[in-house]
Design a protein around this motif. Sequence first.
Motif: not given
Length: 68
Positions: A6-16, A18-20, A22-30
């Motif tokens: 459960a802890f590993i799934i929670a960490i993977i979800t949070i990281v995913a 955060l990645i979404v 960051v990627v959407s923010f970079v695309i927005y700025m460009r």
Amino acid sequence: MDQRTAFIIAIITIVALLIVFVVSFVIYMRTPAPKGCEKLKIGPKNCEDCDVEGCMIYKERHKEQKEE
């Protein structure tokens, strides 16, 4: 499901998420501004002669003027 899984799934979800973010923010700025809006600034000085009725600032400004 044990606690470790459960802890590993929670960490993977949070990281995913955060990645979404960051990627959407970079695309927005460009993303370039629409043609004709490159140097558009918001403020009372720039909005005095504006007649774009679809603009939210225009609607608020004229709403305030009608109340006065």
